[in-house]
Design a protein around this motif. Structure first.
Motif, PDB file in Angstrom:
ATOM      1  N   SER A 127       0.881  -1.551   0.111  1.00 39.50           N
ATOM      2  CA  SER A 127      -0.010   0.158   0.329  1.00 39.50           C
ATOM      3  C   SER A 127       1.107   1.424   0.047  1.00 39.50           C
ATOM      4  N   LEU A 128       0.928   2.772  -0.919  1.00 38.90           N
ATOM      5  CA  LEU A 128       1.015   3.678  -0.520  1.00 38.90           C
ATOM      6  C   LEU A 128       0.786   4.353   0.360  1.00 38.90           C
ATOM      7  N   ALA A 129       2.178   4.356   1.400  1.00 39.48           N
ATOM      8  CA  ALA A 129       2.238   5.369   2.804  1.00 39.48           C
ATOM      9  C   ALA A 129       1.631   6.178   2.577  1.00 39.48           C
ATOM     10  N   GLU A 130       1.073   6.696   3.952  1.00 37.74           N
ATOM     11  CA  GLU A 130       0.476   7.644   4.005  1.00 37.74           C
ATOM     12  C   GLU A 130       1.272   9.315   3.858  1.00 37.74           C
ATOM     13  N   GLN A 131       0.931  10.599   2.262  1.00 36.98           N
ATOM     14  CA  GLN A 131       1.936  11.870   3.286  1.00 36.98           C
ATOM     15  C   GLN A 131       1.862  12.043   4.622  1.00 36.98           C
ATOM     16  N   ARG A 132       3.414  12.929   4.481  1.00 35.72           N
ATOM     17  CA  ARG A 132       2.823  13.492   6.206  1.00 35.72           C
ATOM     18  C   ARG A 132       4.182  13.841   6.299  1.00 35.72           C
ATOM     19  N   PRO A 133       4.070  15.489   6.500  1.00 31.44           N
ATOM     20  CA  PRO A 133       4.869  16.746   6.444  1.00 31.44           C
ATOM     21  C   PRO A 133       6.164  16.585   7.377  1.00 31.44           C
ATOM     22  N   GLY A 134       6.792  17.245   7.410  1.00 32.35           N
ATOM     23  CA  GLY A 134       8.609  16.981   8.417  1.00 32.35           C
ATOM     24  C   GLY A 134       9.382  16.020   7.691  1.00 32.35           C
ATOM     25  N   GLU A 135       9.889  16.393   6.304  1.00 32.86           N
ATOM     26  CA  GLU A 135      11.009  15.364   6.299  1.00 32.86           C
ATOM     27  C   GLU A 135      12.148  16.294   6.684  1.00 32.86           C
ATOM     28  N   LEU A 136      12.816  14.779   7.184  1.00 32.56           N
ATOM     29  CA  LEU A 136      14.094  15.019   7.826  1.00 32.56           C
ATOM     30  C   LEU A 136      15.247  15.369   7.106  1.00 32.56           C
ATOM     31  N   SER A 137      16.238  16.316   7.551  1.00 35.48           N
ATOM     32  CA  SER A 137      17.332  17.252   7.281  1.00 35.48           C
ATOM     33  C   SER A 137      18.470  16.566   7.198  1.00 35.48           C
ATOM     34  N   ALA A 138      19.308  16.895   6.269  1.00 31.24           N
ATOM     35  CA  ALA A 138      20.772  15.622   6.204  1.00 31.24           C
ATOM     36  C   ALA A 138      21.395  15.827   8.088  1.00 31.24           C
ATOM     37  N   GLY A 139      21.028  17.184   7.529  1.00 31.47           N
ATOM     38  CA  GLY A 139      22.035  17.223   9.342  1.00 31.47           C
ATOM     39  C   GLY A 139      21.673  16.372  10.351  1.00 31.47           C
ATOM     40  N   ALA A 140      20.144  16.655  11.102  1.00 32.07           N
ATOM     41  CA  ALA A 140      19.146  16.255  11.480  1.00 32.07           C
ATOM     42  C   ALA A 140      19.482  13.860  11.186  1.00 32.07           C
ATOM     43  N   ALA A 141      19.892  13.735  10.501  1.00 37.63           N
ATOM     44  CA  ALA A 141      20.388  11.998   9.997  1.00 37.63           C
ATOM     45  C   ALA A 141      21.755  11.446  10.955  1.00 37.63           C
ATOM     46  N   VAL A 142      22.279  13.189  10.414  1.00 35.96           N
ATOM     47  CA  VAL A 142      23.722  12.770  11.220  1.00 35.96           C
ATOM     48  C   VAL A 142      23.935  12.292  12.740  1.00 35.96           C
ATOM     49  N   LEU A 143      23.095  13.413  13.075  1.00 35.56           N
ATOM     50  CA  LEU A 143      22.635  13.663  14.606  1.00 35.56           C
ATOM     51  C   LEU A 143      22.282  12.183  15.212  1.00 35.56           C
ATOM     52  N   ARG A 144      20.859  12.042  14.801  1.00 40.10           N
ATOM     53  CA  ARG A 144      20.130  10.094  14.585  1.00 40.10           C
ATOM     54  C   ARG A 144      21.659   9.370  14.426  1.00 40.10           C
ATOM     55  N   TYR A 145      22.269   9.574  13.575  1.00 37.81           N
ATOM     56  CA  TYR A 145      23.157   8.227  12.995  1.00 37.81           C
ATOM     57  C   TYR A 145      24.543   7.761  14.838  1.00 37.81           C
ATOM     58  N   LEU A 146      25.124   9.274  14.245  1.00 35.92           N
ATOM     59  CA  LEU A 146      25.392   8.884  16.064  1.00 35.92           C
ATOM     60  C   LEU A 146      24.970   8.534  17.499  1.00 35.92           C
ATOM     61  N   ALA A 147      23.825   9.419  17.546  1.00 39.32           N
ATOM     62  CA  ALA A 147      23.878   9.023  18.823  1.00 39.32           C
ATOM     63  C   ALA A 147      23.331   7.016  18.467  1.00 39.32           C
ATOM     64  N   ALA A 148      23.373   6.712  18.196  1.00 39.06           N
ATOM     65  CA  ALA A 148      23.207   5.138  17.352  1.00 39.06           C
ATOM     66  C   ALA A 148      24.425   4.630  17.504  1.00 39.06           C
ATOM     67  N   PHE A 149      25.580   5.139  16.348  1.00 42.11           N
ATOM     68  CA  PHE A 149      26.128   4.525  16.359  1.00 42.11           C
ATOM     69  C   PHE A 149      28.028   4.825  16.376  1.00 42.11           C
TER      70      PHE A 149
END
Length: 359
Positions: A186-208
């Motif tokens: 099924s198609l995923a529901e469209q939701r606002p709030g796309e993650l920025s590349a910088g925010a993705a790096v911070l999430r990654y570092l928190a776990a790795f």
């Protein structure tokens, strides 16, 4: 001058952030979110990844989250199937879309997609899935009908990369060992709030973290992210490993005691721990890498002894075969056998652990 971090410091820090020094009592949703995603190329593996990290984890907990959409399965990091939080999926997918688009142009799909406009193919896929749920086989058949003479299965695979498609809970249900030949889409529901590349790096570092630019790129599939790290540099703490590679970390994230004792842990195939870095020596010695990653994108199930990969395991019928790379001291062999027994109990159906002689 940047601090130089030993392999053991990186090892213990990673294990702590991955909930592998002691099992956590956090809920499944929070653990999945903290880890960002769980590799789910085959349905059963995420259950084992959570069992080894969460105290008293039960398979029914994940099944319930999949049923109500709080955890979903779809193409994600490195264009492979992952489980992510339902809300997280909508935020990460736009950021990862260039990686997925690149994969859709791979040679594997060429027999079916050569000469097609892939944007138009994606639009057709959206049209067919709009407002309804289709089985994978039905989507493939309808795409093949639109494009006679082409392999519908490959067309459907390309659509799932270019369009945010969720696989139904049946695709991630505990059961047989192997991919499911047919599942609901099924198609995923469209939701606002796309993650920025910088925010993705911070999430990654928190776990790795601590980790370098190449590590983030190997984990995510994204490329040319050096500029993102440089923009974040004032907000990060910099280190170097013993090879001189620059590593970054969150400023307040603690580093683990390199001498901290850690328990034996069994990991599923494709676990985050082994795929979270370009340099995997913090958990897997280079000479042992071919035994764990023998080619064809395979990553075998492993077990950790003193925090490092010390062997692999496999299922043969109801036997859980544990294969150490080297002879184990008696005390270590007892710890490995005990944890293997707990895993066999989790697997159920009369499974029993067998510790084989060292390869």
């Amino acid at each position: 001058m940047n601090d130089v971090l030993s392999v053991r410091t990186l090892n213990r820090t990673l294990l702590e952030r991955q909930f592998l020094t002691e099992r956590t009592g956090l809920p499944v949703t929070e653990v999945v979110e903290r880890l960002v995603a769980l590799q789910a190329q085959e349905p059963n593996w995420p259950y084992l990844g959570l069992w080894t990290r969460i105290e008293d984890f039960r398979r029914e907990e994940l099944a319930a989250l999949l049923a109500d959409g709080r955890v979903v399965r779809s193409a994600s990091l490195r264009s492979t199937q992952h489980l992510t939080g339902g809300a997280d999926f909508g935020r990460w997918r736009p950021l990862l879309q260039p990686v997925l688009d690149r994969t859709s142009r791979a040679r594997y799909f060429a027999p079916a997609t050569d000469g097609l406009d892939l944007d138009e193919l994606a639009a057709t896929g959206r049209e067919l899935l709009a407002g309804r749920t289709l089985s994978r086989q039905t989507l493939a058949a309808e795409l093949a009908a639109r494009h006679p003479g082409r392999d519908g299965k490959l067309l459907a695979g390309a659509v799932q990369l270019r369009v945010p498609v969720l696989q139904g809970p049946d695709s991630a249900a505990w059961g047989g060992w192997g991919t499911r030949p047919n599942t609901s889409l099924s198609l995923a529901e469209q939701r606002p709030g796309e993650l920025s590349a910088g925010a993705a790096v911070l999430r990654y570092l928190a776990a790795f973290g601590p980790a370098g630019v190449a590590d983030f790129q190997a984990w995510s599939g994204l490329t040319r992210t050096r500029a993102v790290f440089e923009e974040l540099r004032p907000r990060l703490r910099a280190h170097r490993d013993e090879r001189g590679t620059e590593l970054f970390d969150l400023p307040d994230a603690p580093l683990a005691d390199p001498e901290r004792p850690v328990p034996v842990r069994f990991l599923p195939a494709y676990d985050n721990l082994l795929l979270g870095h370009a340099d995997r020596t913090r958990v897997l010695a280079d000479p042992d890498r071919p035994r764990v990653m023998p080619g064809s994108a395979r990553v075998r199930p492993t077990f950790l002894l003193d925090g490092f990969v010390a062997g692999t395991w496999a299922l043969r019928g109801t036997e859980l075969l544990v294969s150490p790379f080297r002879p184990l001291p008696d005390a270590a062999a007892g710890e490995v056998a005990a944890e293997a027994g707990r895993l066999a109990e989790f697997l159920g159906s009369g499974h029993r652990a067998v510790l084989e002689p060292a390869a």
